[in-house]
Design a protein around this motif. Sequence first.
Motif, PDB file in Angstrom:
ATOM      1  N   ALA A  93      38.362   0.576   9.469  1.00  0.00           N
ATOM      2  CA  ALA A  93      37.889  -0.857   9.155  1.00  0.00           C
ATOM      3  C   ALA A  93      36.981  -0.331   7.941  1.00  0.00           C
ATOM      4  N   VAL A  94      36.253   0.970   7.844  1.00  0.00           N
ATOM      5  CA  VAL A  94      35.490   1.142   6.668  1.00  0.00           C
ATOM      6  C   VAL A  94      36.494   1.421   5.377  1.00  0.00           C
ATOM      7  N   SER A  95      37.680   1.942   5.521  1.00  0.00           N
ATOM      8  CA  SER A  95      38.377   2.404   4.468  1.00  0.00           C
ATOM      9  C   SER A  95      39.118   1.201   3.888  1.00  0.00           C
ATOM     10  N   ASN A  96      39.204   0.120   4.664  1.00  0.00           N
ATOM     11  CA  ASN A  96      39.794  -1.212   4.032  1.00  0.00           C
ATOM     12  C   ASN A  96      38.918  -1.972   3.362  1.00  0.00           C
TER      13      ASN A  96
END
Length: 51
Positions: free
Chosen positions: A48-51
């Motif tokens: 979720a953080v990388s998106n």
Amino acid sequence: MEPLVNFFYKWPRNFAISLAVEILIAQPIARRVMLGLHKYRDARREVAVSN
């Protein structure tokens, strides 16, 4: 009335059995489940953080 009369006689045996079950069976399973749950949630959070 019988459980109350025999409580102190049977208590050490029952306690030892429940402690052994907790140490040898329940806790290792619970730790493994929680480890898997935390790894799954951490992986979801990283996606979720990388998106």
